[in-house]
Scaffold this motif. Structure first.
Motif, mmCIF file in Angstrom:
data_model
loop_
_atom_site.group_PDB
_atom_site.id
_atom_site.type_symbol
_atom_site.label_atom_id
_atom_site.label_comp_id
_atom_site.label_asym_id
_atom_site.label_seq_id
_atom_site.Cartn_x
_atom_site.Cartn_y
_atom_site.Cartn_z
ATOM 1 N N TYR A 185 -96.842 33.812 -35.001
ATOM 2 C CA TYR A 185 -97.397 33.206 -36.051
ATOM 3 C C TYR A 185 -98.738 32.409 -35.076
ATOM 4 C CZ TYR A 185 -92.885 32.719 -38.549
ATOM 5 O OH TYR A 185 -91.835 33.053 -39.047
ATOM 6 N N GLU B 137 -101.906 26.153 -40.866
ATOM 7 C CA GLU B 137 -103.219 26.905 -40.340
ATOM 8 C C GLU B 137 -103.949 26.015 -39.564
ATOM 9 O OE1 GLU B 137 -104.102 30.467 -43.505
ATOM 10 O OE2 GLU B 137 -104.754 28.278 -43.955
ATOM 11 N N LYS B 138 -104.554 26.858 -38.402
ATOM 12 C CA LYS B 138 -105.446 25.912 -37.537
ATOM 13 C C LYS B 138 -106.578 25.325 -38.119
ATOM 14 C CE LYS B 138 -104.304 29.236 -33.799
ATOM 15 N NZ LYS B 138 -105.016 30.157 -32.768
ATOM 16 N N ASN C 182 -100.513 28.387 -46.508
ATOM 17 C CA ASN C 182 -101.275 27.866 -45.260
ATOM 18 C C ASN C 182 -100.197 26.978 -44.512
ATOM 19 O OD1 ASN C 182 -101.561 25.694 -47.372
ATOM 20 N ND2 ASN C 182 -103.713 26.454 -47.705
ATOM 21 N N ILE D 255 -98.498 34.796 -44.420
ATOM 22 C CA ILE D 255 -99.178 34.189 -43.467
ATOM 23 C C ILE D 255 -100.273 35.346 -42.720
ATOM 24 C CG2 ILE D 255 -99.177 32.899 -41.217
ATOM 25 C CD1 ILE D 255 -96.846 31.740 -42.206
ATOM 26 N N HIS D 256 -99.637 36.480 -42.641
ATOM 27 C CA HIS D 256 -100.596 37.477 -41.987
ATOM 28 C C HIS D 256 -101.452 38.021 -43.116
ATOM 29 C CE1 HIS D 256 -97.704 37.071 -38.475
ATOM 30 N NE2 HIS D 256 -98.811 37.217 -37.929
ATOM 31 N N ASP E 279 -101.719 32.165 -35.955
ATOM 32 C CA ASP E 279 -102.789 31.597 -36.871
ATOM 33 C C ASP E 279 -102.283 30.195 -37.060
ATOM 34 O OD1 ASP E 279 -104.658 33.798 -36.523
ATOM 35 O OD2 ASP E 279 -103.825 34.517 -38.279
ATOM 36 N N LEU E 280 -101.125 29.826 -36.667
ATOM 37 C CA LEU E 280 -100.688 28.631 -37.183
ATOM 38 C C LEU E 280 -100.354 27.506 -35.972
ATOM 39 C CD1 LEU E 280 -97.552 29.504 -39.707
ATOM 40 C CD2 LEU E 280 -100.115 29.237 -39.960
ATOM 41 N N THR F 287 -106.455 23.529 -41.026
ATOM 42 C CA THR F 287 -106.007 23.019 -42.318
ATOM 43 C C THR F 287 -106.915 21.564 -42.117
ATOM 44 O OG1 THR F 287 -103.711 23.892 -42.269
ATOM 45 C CG2 THR F 287 -104.067 21.765 -43.035
#
Length: 460
Positions: A126, A284-285, A112, A104-105, A128-129, A287
């Motif tokens: 996390y 992911e933000k 994603n 993820i990083h 970015d999630l 998505t």
């Protein structure tokens, strides 16, 4: 056919022959008149279309845990739902949370979306999630062999005994360390805490090589079912389960009722209290909304169709673990439910409309004023076209007055004839018709004046 029917048919024919053709020509001329503005509007519309992204970009890739676990079964169910609704979901198996976090990083990774069990991570791990909520229940099972063990603190009991605690970086290993340290501070990582993959740990437990096995997984998981079906393997009761839940709020209490595993042999012989965690689905933000709605709707369908061994109030998905922030799409799902349009439209289109409904509502509220404006623009174009011809006629009049030779007057007459032809082809709105005929009469009158001037010049 009656008279009224014949009159109606005649009206339709006349409309199709004259009025409809004239209307189409009118809009064609209006389109040409407003072409520069139209290009700007089209560019803005295209920019908006690109911004709202009506279709998902590429494939969605979901990271799951080891094969034969709850996350694998969930992943397969999600993949089936996506395929039925024209979306693509790829599954990537990962050995543990450490590998998931690394993917993820990693900017180059295509992962994603991922399952993360409550207590095994937080928003800081996390960043970015965002969460789509809790999609499953994952109890913490402690299986063992031998005589029945009845102790208040099972972790104290197995502090110095060989016990499989899950492969490195897995949810099982992390939660075991947390629970062990809760009542046994400073225990740390001991040689008898064997970090084995699930299948190897099961094999060693059944062979008697190890005393116990700690695993976090769903009731329907093949590994859990394999252990529950083995009469030589016992399931540990957690007498202090309520105290654990009080200390660790991300956990919950679940119960395996007496005889629920095998009612004929009455296994277990008494109710067994277990600790359980929630399985969070993180994405992911950025998505795509259609993908987020697909995950949420798939979670709801899976929960409704599944034979949930551990009952959950209000069904899944839920937003129980607050350590992960909800996505805006999930927030609407939990606060307002599923919009009715999802029952009638393809998922991607319903998600698009749901995502831009405020814009659509604004357009609807502005619809009537805009229609009036469009009618106004239509009339303006008609008036402007006529006025341009009037100005051209005015210039030709000046030239006719200034003409001193037959050739100069003849040139003006040619352009007057061309202007008359253009006027005849010009579309005119109904309320501008009087100006149209006034222009035609003025052109005809000026042609007559030009002819008279030619006669005078020829005589002189």
């Amino acid at each position: 056919m009656g008279r009224s029917s014949r009159d109606f048919v005649t009206f339709v024919r006349q409309y199709l022959r004259y009025d409809l053709r004239r209307e189409l020509i009118a809009w064609w001329k209006i389109a040409k008149f407003y072409l520069p503005i139209g290009l700007v509007v089209a560019a803005l519309a295209l920019a908006i279309l690109v911004y709202i992204e009506p279709f998902p970009r590429g494939h969605t890739v979901l990271a799951i845990g080891q094969r034969g676990t709850l996350s694998r079964d969930l992943g397969d169910a999600f993949q089936s739902y996506f395929e039925r609704h024209g979306l693509t979901l790829d599954i990537r198996s990962r050995p543990g949370l450490d590998a998931v976090e690394k993917d993820i990083h990693d900017p180059g990774s295509d992962i994603n979306a991922s399952f993360v069990v409550s207590g095994a991570g937080s928003a800081a791990d996390y960043p970015d999630l965002v969460s789509l909520g809790n999609v499953a229940i994952a109890p913490a099972w402690l299986f063992y062999r031998g005589e029945t063990v009845k102790v208040d603190d099972p972790f104290q009991y197995y502090r110095d005994r060989p016990i499989a605690v899950g492969a490195p970086g897995t949810v099982s290993a992390r939660l075991f360390a947390t629970l062990m340290d809760l009542n046994n501070p400073g225990t740390g990582d001991r040689p008898n805490f064997l970090k084995l993959p699930n299948q190897e740990a099961v094999a060693q437990l059944r062979a008697g090589t190890i005393d116990a096995l700690f695993i976090v997984d769903g009731f329907a998981s093949p590994v859990i079912q394999q252990l529950l079906s083995d009469p030589t393997v016992k399931l540990m009761n957690f007498p202090l389960v309520d105290a654990y839940v009080r200390r660790l709020p991300f956990l919950r209490k679940v119960t395996v009722p007496r005889g629920a595993i095998d009612i004929g042999e009455v296994r277990p012989g008494s109710d067994i209290a277990l600790l359980a965690s929630s399985v969070n689905l993180l994405v992911e933000k950025d998505t795509h909304p259609a993908v987020q709605w697909a995950f949420l709707l798939a979670s709801r369908e899976i929960s409704l169709k599944s034979d949930n061994f551990f009952p959950v109030a209000d069904n899944l998905p839920q937003y129980r673990d607050r350590s992960f922030p909800l996505s805006p799409i999930a927030t609407r799902f939990y606060t307002s439910g599923v919009p009715g349009i999802f029952s009638y439209l393809p998922l991607w289109l319903a998600a698009l409309l749901e995502n831009v409904w405020i814009v659509l509502l604004a357009l609807l509220l502005l619809g009537l004023p805009l229609f009036n404006k469009i009618i106004g623009y239509r009339g303006f174009a008609s008036q402007k076209l006529l006025w341009l011809h009037f100005w051209e006629l005015r210039y030709l009049e000046d030239e006719l007055v200034a003409a001193r030779t037959v050739g100069e007057v003849g040139s003006v007459m040619e352009r007057l004839s061309l202007l008359d032809a253009k006027t005849t082809e010009t579309w005119v709105q109904d309320d501008q018709m009087r100006h149209y005929f006034t222009l035609r009469r003025n052109i005809s009158s000026m042609l007559q004046d030009a002819q008279k001037k030619i006669s005078l010049l020829q005589k002189s």
